[in-house]
Write an enzyme that holds these catalytic residues in place. Structure first.
Site, PDB file in Angstrom:
ATOM      1  N   LYS A 267       3.275  -5.359  -4.701  1.00  0.00           N
ATOM      2  CA  LYS A 267       4.349  -5.569  -3.684  1.00  0.00           C
ATOM      3  C   LYS A 267       5.467  -6.761  -4.359  1.00  0.00           C
ATOM      4  O   LYS A 267       5.396  -7.142  -5.235  1.00  0.00           O
ATOM      5  CB  LYS A 267       3.577  -6.451  -2.430  1.00  0.00           C
ATOM      6  CG  LYS A 267       2.622  -5.658  -1.739  1.00  0.00           C
ATOM      7  CD  LYS A 267       2.101  -6.513  -0.596  1.00  0.00           C
ATOM      8  CE  LYS A 267       1.087  -5.608   0.241  1.00  0.00           C
ATOM      9  NZ  LYS A 267       1.414  -4.652   0.828  1.00  0.00           N
ATOM     10  N   ARG A 341      -7.663   1.374   3.379  1.00  0.00           N
ATOM     11  CA  ARG A 341      -8.444   2.479   3.768  1.00  0.00           C
ATOM     12  C   ARG A 341      -9.486   2.970   2.853  1.00  0.00           C
ATOM     13  O   ARG A 341     -10.547   3.682   3.266  1.00  0.00           O
ATOM     14  CB  ARG A 341      -7.407   3.609   3.931  1.00  0.00           C
ATOM     15  CG  ARG A 341      -6.614   4.177   2.368  1.00  0.00           C
ATOM     16  CD  ARG A 341      -5.264   4.925   2.535  1.00  0.00           C
ATOM     17  NE  ARG A 341      -4.129   4.190   3.092  1.00  0.00           N
ATOM     18  CZ  ARG A 341      -3.126   4.438   3.679  1.00  0.00           C
ATOM     19  NH1 ARG A 341      -2.750   6.035   3.443  1.00  0.00           N
ATOM     20  NH2 ARG A 341      -2.375   3.803   3.947  1.00  0.00           N
TER      21      ARG A 341
HETATM   22  N1  BES Z   1      -1.904  -4.703   4.069  1.00  0.00           N
HETATM   23  C1  BES Z   1      -0.958  -3.946   3.832  1.00  0.00           C
HETATM   24  C2  BES Z   1      -0.422  -3.478   5.459  1.00  0.00           C
HETATM   25  C3  BES Z   1       0.345  -4.762   6.074  1.00  0.00           C
HETATM   26  C4  BES Z   1       1.881  -4.764   6.045  1.00  0.00           C
HETATM   27  C5  BES Z   1      -0.407  -5.532   6.639  1.00  0.00           C
HETATM   28  C6  BES Z   1       2.487  -5.609   6.877  1.00  0.00           C
HETATM   29  C7  BES Z   1       0.267  -6.428   7.595  1.00  0.00           C
HETATM   30  C8  BES Z   1       1.814  -6.645   7.571  1.00  0.00           C
HETATM   31  C9  BES Z   1      -1.567  -2.499   3.411  1.00  0.00           C
HETATM   32  O1  BES Z   1      -2.685  -2.605   2.478  1.00  0.00           O
HETATM   33  C10 BES Z   1      -0.266  -1.833   2.781  1.00  0.00           C
HETATM   34  O2  BES Z   1       0.123  -2.238   1.882  1.00  0.00           O
HETATM   35  N2  BES Z   1       0.177  -0.805   3.045  1.00  0.00           N
HETATM   36  C11 BES Z   1       1.040   0.163   2.366  1.00  0.00           C
HETATM   37  C12 BES Z   1       0.557   1.480   2.647  1.00  0.00           C
HETATM   38  C13 BES Z   1       1.504   2.500   1.864  1.00  0.00           C
HETATM   39  C14 BES Z   1       1.443   2.045   0.180  1.00  0.00           C
HETATM   40  C15 BES Z   1       1.044   3.835   1.794  1.00  0.00           C
HETATM   41  C16 BES Z   1       2.163  -0.124   3.364  1.00  0.00           C
HETATM   42  O3  BES Z   1       2.275  -0.138   4.509  1.00  0.00           O
HETATM   43  O4  BES Z   1       3.210  -0.106   2.741  1.00  0.00           O
HETATM   44 MN    MN Z   2      -1.845  -3.038   0.578  1.00  0.00          MN
END
Ligand code: BES
Ligand code: MN
Ligand code: ZN
Length: 489
Positions: A267, A341
């Site tokens: 990230k 997931r």
């Molecule tokens: N933990 C994050 C999702 C999240 C985002 C939680 C903002 C709380 C606040 C999750 O693991 C994630 O990173 N999801 C990705 C998925 C993508 C890579 C398909 C996302 O939402 O960007």
């Molecule tokens: Mn994530």
């Protein structure tokens, strides 16, 4: 220090909270001891949640509740929270918001008022607060009413559970590793009366939890899989298998990523600033179990917390790697940031092995749900109409807004993989939350299932009448109502 809420006569000198209603035309009805002129001068219109503080030998706090004939428990919770914020520097407070309300259920109302007290006065315990709330003793009236006493008992249990979930979310990831989360859960199980089983990394391996292990391999902290159980008969430790099998069984699964850096699909700095929150689903699951001995639903409840860090260490899963979940299905990991997931795949597999009547999971799963529904509405996905209706009813009673999203089968092709049963991401920029739900659906078989995406609702960006910035405890109250709904009469 926390607030104690009781149904006894308020101590002398305690500040008082008085409700103010509006009439059919929306005009404020002056309560005794407050002139229309003072209200007008201070711009007090009696709108729900609006407060007016009148200093004196004992401070009087007036809080708007709107039209008396249509006051809801949600409004009472909010008004109670607003009143406590107005009473921030008082040590004792007497709240009687039920005077003049005929239609509301006294027990539910008292419960909501106590939740308002405990939510609004919660502050993270890890730092000495410069402006600590002075409230220690709150009396909720009318005194001597059995339903009110009962509401206070339940409101205290749910308030404490919400505060627990918030506190776990607010703890820095270094202070709440999977192992430390497990230790706290063990202590709570002993204190609150539910059973717990903890699987360490070796056990996770022998149990073939390939999703959880695959995420955990990028970090140094070993994962944990927790299993909670509560059953009314097992409280006496005498329940037979047959007695247990006769009761409805609800399963709850929580995403417990104690820190989500994204893994090798790292990230941005900004994107991971609040990613200690990524265990909010597991926190809500644990918080539910702390309430069950007070709630005493006549059903069995089992819970699973899938705990891991998601870090880009040398052993980390690489995009293109394939892992196999507990239920035998394989997934190709094309983005290591879609890790929730993967751990839930194992948690859901374990849950449905026990043949529950339904399984619900809570997860801060996708940023896309925040785009779709914002910060106040939880996304609800399901494979079963009847269970969906039950969860929606529970969320309504709890005052936790949810909106059903489609688990649109034709999009299953979005997660088709050439090398595994599925890949862990959908198409770029398209229905990301639905792709995640379709992925989870692969692990529940035909069990009635609801997935709650709390990525928007688990964390508040700013303070409100019901709490500070940070963890919100999202889902806790809905789970409590759901457990009540599962109770066999
Ligand atoms: N933990 C994050 C999702 C999240 C985002 C939680 C903002 C709380 C606040 C999750 O693991 C994630 O990173 N999801 C990705 C998925 C993508 C890579 C398909 C996302 O939402 O960007
Ligand atoms: Mn994530
Ligand atoms: Zn995550």
């Amino acid at each position: 220090m926390t607030v104690t809420v009781s149904n006894s006569e308020a101590s002398r000198g305690a500040a008082t909270v008085t409700p103010v209603f509006t009439d059919k035309t929306g005009a404020v009805i002056a309560p005794t001891g407050l002139s229309a002129a003072v209200m007008a001068k201070r711009g007090f219109l009696g709108k729900p949640g609006q407060t007016l503080v009148v200093p004196g030998p004992t401070t009087r706090i007036f809080v708007g509740l709107g039209d008396a004939s249509s006051v809801t428990t949600d409004q009472l919770r909010g008004a109670s929270g607003a009143a406590c914020r107005a009473a921030w520097n008082e040590s004792a407070l007497s709240i009687d918001l039920l005077d003049g309300l005929k239609k509301v259920d006294k027990q539910a109302a008292a419960q909501a008022i106590v939740e308002g007290v405990m939510c609004s006065t919660y502050q993270y315990s890890g730092k000495p607060q410069p402006n600590r709330c002075a409230l220690t003793e709150v009396s909720v009236g009318p005194v001597g009413v059995r339903a009110v006493r009962e509401g206070i008992r339940l409101g205290t249990a749910s308030g404490e559970a919400i505060v627990l979930a918030r506190e776990l979310v607010n703890l820095p990831a270094a202070d709440l590793t999977p192992a430390k989360f497990a230790d706290r859960a063990i202590a709570l199980a002993v204190e609150k009366g539910f059973s717990i089983e903890v699987w360490d990394e070796d056990r996770c391996r022998t149990e073939r939890l390939g999703g959880l292990l695959g995420v955990a391999q990028g970090g140094l902290e070993p994962p944990r899989l927790l299993r909670f159980e509560w059953s009314p008969t097992s409280v006496g430790a005498t329940a037979t298998k047959k007695e247990k099998a006769a009761l409805p069984l609800l399963a709850v699964v929580g995403k417990g990523i104690t820190f989500d850096s994204g893994g090798l699909s790292l990230k941005t700095g900004e994107g991971m600033m609040t990613m200690k929150q990524d265990m909010a689903g597991a926190a809500a699951t644990l918080a539910l179990f702390t309430t069950l001995a007070e709630l005493k639903p006549n059903c069995r409840v089992i819970g699973f917390a899938c705990l891991s860090e998601n870090l880009p260490g040398e052993r980390a899963t690489k995009p293109g790697d394939v892992h196999r979940a507990r239920n035998g299905k394989t997934f190709e990991i094309l983005n290591t940031d879609a890790e929730g997931r993967l751990v839930l795949a194992d948690g859901l597999s374990l849950a449905v092995e026990e043949k529950p009547d339904a399984v619900i999971n809570l997860a801060t799963l996708t940023g896309a749900i925040v785009t779709a529904l914002g910060k106040e509405i939880t996304g609800l996905f399901s494979n079963h109409e009847g269970f969906t209706a039950q969860v929606k009813a529970a969320s309504k009673l709890a005052g936790e807004p949810m909106w059903e999203m489609p688990v649109y089968a034709p999009y299953r092709k979005h997660i088709d993989s050439e090398v595994a049963d599925m890949k862990n991401i959908g198409l770029p920029g398209q229905a990301g939350s639905i792709a995640a739900a379709l992925f989870l659906k692969e692990f529940v078989g035909s069990t009635p299932w609801v997935h709650l995406d709390i990525a928007g609702t688990a964390w508040a960006d700013s303070q409100s009448d019901l709490g500070p910035r940070g963890g919100t405890g999202a889902g806790v109250r809905t789970l409590m109502e759901l457990a009540k709904a599962f109770s066999r009469p």
